[in-house]
Design a protein around this motif. Structure first.
Motif, mmCIF file in Angstrom:
data_model
loop_
_atom_site.group_PDB
_atom_site.id
_atom_site.type_symbol
_atom_site.label_atom_id
_atom_site.label_comp_id
_atom_site.label_asym_id
_atom_site.label_seq_id
_atom_site.Cartn_x
_atom_site.Cartn_y
_atom_site.Cartn_z
ATOM 1 N N ILE A 151 -10.265 -14.339 -28.624
ATOM 2 C CA ILE A 151 -11.698 -14.048 -28.560
ATOM 3 C C ILE A 151 -12.459 -15.093 -29.360
ATOM 4 N N ILE A 152 -13.462 -15.715 -28.747
ATOM 5 C CA ILE A 152 -14.272 -16.726 -29.430
ATOM 6 C C ILE A 152 -15.355 -16.054 -30.262
ATOM 7 N N ASN A 153 -16.163 -15.199 -29.638
ATOM 8 C CA ASN A 153 -17.199 -14.445 -30.356
ATOM 9 C C ASN A 153 -18.043 -13.697 -29.338
ATOM 10 N N LEU A 154 -19.084 -13.056 -29.828
ATOM 11 C CA LEU A 154 -20.084 -12.462 -28.957
ATOM 12 C C LEU A 154 -21.111 -13.521 -28.586
ATOM 13 N N VAL A 155 -21.750 -13.390 -27.434
ATOM 14 C CA VAL A 155 -22.770 -14.348 -27.011
ATOM 15 C C VAL A 155 -23.854 -14.486 -28.079
ATOM 16 N N ALA A 156 -24.285 -13.378 -28.667
ATOM 17 C CA ALA A 156 -25.375 -13.394 -29.650
ATOM 18 C C ALA A 156 -25.023 -14.170 -30.914
ATOM 19 N N LEU A 157 -23.733 -14.433 -31.126
ATOM 20 C CA LEU A 157 -23.304 -15.105 -32.360
ATOM 21 C C LEU A 157 -22.731 -16.495 -32.116
ATOM 22 N N SER A 164 -21.961 -9.600 -24.834
ATOM 23 C CA SER A 164 -20.776 -9.961 -24.058
ATOM 24 C C SER A 164 -19.739 -10.623 -24.949
ATOM 25 N N VAL A 165 -18.480 -10.344 -24.647
ATOM 26 C CA VAL A 165 -17.368 -10.913 -25.406
ATOM 27 C C VAL A 165 -16.913 -12.195 -24.717
ATOM 28 N N VAL A 166 -16.922 -13.309 -25.435
ATOM 29 C CA VAL A 166 -16.488 -14.592 -24.880
ATOM 30 C C VAL A 166 -15.018 -14.804 -25.217
ATOM 31 N N CYS A 167 -14.184 -14.919 -24.178
ATOM 32 C CA CYS A 167 -12.739 -15.108 -24.355
ATOM 33 C C CYS A 167 -12.316 -16.502 -23.894
ATOM 34 N N ARG A 168 -11.162 -16.942 -24.354
ATOM 35 C CA ARG A 168 -10.703 -18.295 -24.054
ATOM 36 C C ARG A 168 -10.208 -18.439 -22.623
ATOM 37 N N ALA A 211 -9.292 -12.215 -21.192
ATOM 38 C CA ALA A 211 -10.353 -11.248 -20.909
ATOM 39 C C ALA A 211 -9.774 -9.989 -20.270
ATOM 40 N N SER A 212 -8.842 -10.168 -19.352
ATOM 41 C CA SER A 212 -8.236 -9.018 -18.673
ATOM 42 C C SER A 212 -7.390 -8.192 -19.625
ATOM 43 N N ALA A 213 -6.847 -8.840 -20.657
ATOM 44 C CA ALA A 213 -5.957 -8.141 -21.588
ATOM 45 C C ALA A 213 -6.694 -7.265 -22.586
ATOM 46 N N LEU A 214 -8.013 -7.331 -22.608
ATOM 47 C CA LEU A 214 -8.773 -6.527 -23.573
ATOM 48 C C LEU A 214 -8.750 -5.041 -23.235
ATOM 49 N N LEU A 269 -19.271 -6.197 -21.315
ATOM 50 C CA LEU A 269 -19.055 -7.378 -20.488
ATOM 51 C C LEU A 269 -18.178 -8.389 -21.212
ATOM 52 N N VAL A 270 -17.376 -9.123 -20.429
ATOM 53 C CA VAL A 270 -16.498 -10.152 -20.981
ATOM 54 C C VAL A 270 -16.697 -11.434 -20.178
ATOM 55 N N LEU A 271 -16.842 -12.567 -20.876
ATOM 56 C CA LEU A 271 -17.030 -13.864 -20.227
ATOM 57 C C LEU A 271 -15.793 -14.735 -20.470
ATOM 58 N N PRO A 272 -14.945 -14.929 -19.445
ATOM 59 C CA PRO A 272 -13.806 -15.854 -19.607
ATOM 60 C C PRO A 272 -14.313 -17.282 -19.743
#
Length: 289
Positions: free
Chosen positions: A26-32, A56-60, A65-68, A99-102
């Protein structure tokens, strides 16, 4: 934001996680991800995206993202696995969708801020609209520890995550400026006084006061050198606008002459097709010496 995925991630990210933890992807949230220059810009961009996208959660990777989240055989969320299990260790539950952003990226060497080279919007008369401040995707300064995140082809968070969120969203000083520029707005626009035009001309009226916003940049001391640099940037921007106008005129002239050439080429081809049999008959009628 109790009992939300954002609250769980904000609690877990600062901690040292085991090597195999899902939090490592996980990289971070969009807001951060970064900061903006003014509270007005922070509020209007947050309102444009909406709370769900801001959190939204930004994943690598897509796999990360699917594993969350994992599911039972009946299709229900399994609260004993993945991010829900991490929430349970904190005494929390995740009780709504998130929401999750790959990102599909990996960390490479340090690289400075890279703004996208998007062309300035132009009105039908060829001029740049008054009050245009820039594209939202370029007005977020990524935090230093996110600048190293690159895809295998060298793209950063700005070209991927931020562009997928904002596209070519334009930012204007006022509603009046924004509405006057409707003819050159592609993917929507916002103004610092609260105006929002979404895709296909949909206008958001009323007033919003989002609770989740982008952090503000640290104030920069306006030294004489800084003021000179800003003035120089303005001069170069005006020069660039003039060069873009010249390029546009040359392209239009080229297209005009190319169309004329193709018309004549088709006319010549037709003449040759029509005269071909006649020439062949004339050659056949020539008596040998």
């Amino acid at each position: 934001m109790e009992n939300s995925a954002a609250a769980v991630i904000c609690s877990l990210l600062p901690n040292q996680m085991p090597q195999k933890s899902i939090m490592n992807d996980i990289i971070n949230l969009v807001a951060l991800l970064g900061t903006v220059q003014s509270p007005e810009l922070s509020r209007i961009l947050a309102e444009y995206l909406g709370e769900d996208k801001m959190l939204s959660v930004v994943c690598r990777t897509f796999d990360a993202a699917s594993a969350l989240e994992r599911y039972t055989q009946s299709g229900e969320v399994d609260s004993t696995l993945a991010l829900h299990a991490e929430a349970a260790t904190l005494g929390k539950v995740i009780c709504r969708r998130f929401l999750v952003l790959p990102y599909n990226g990996r960390c490479q060497g340090h690289d400075p801020q890279r703004k996208l080279t998007l062309p300035y919007p132009t009105l039908p008369n060829g001029s740049m609209p008054a009050g245009f401040l820039g594209y939202a995707v370029n007005m977020i300064e990524l935090d230093d520890h996110h600048l190293q995140t690159r895809t295998s082809t060298g793209h950063g968070l700005r070209e991927t995550v931020l562009f997928s969120l904002f596209r070519k969203l334009q930012v204007y000083e006022t509603r009046e400026h924004m509405m006057a520029a409707r003819a050159c707005i592609e993917d929507g626009a916002v103004s610092l006084d609260g105006g929002i035009v979404r895709e296909r001309g949909l206008i958001s009226l009323g007033y919003g006061n989002p609770s989740i916003c982008f952090p503000l940049e640290s104030p920069v001391l306006a030294t004489p050198e800084t003021r000179k640099m800003i003035a120089k940037i303005g001069e170069l921007r005006d020069k660039l606008t003039g060069l873009e106008d010249d390029i546009r005129n040359v392209i239009e002239l080229h297209d005009k002459h190319l169309k004329k050439f193709r018309r004549r080429q088709r006319r010549y081809g037709k003449i040759m097709d029509d005269s071909g049999p006649m020439i062949e008959n004339q050659l056949l009628n020539i008596n040998p010496v």
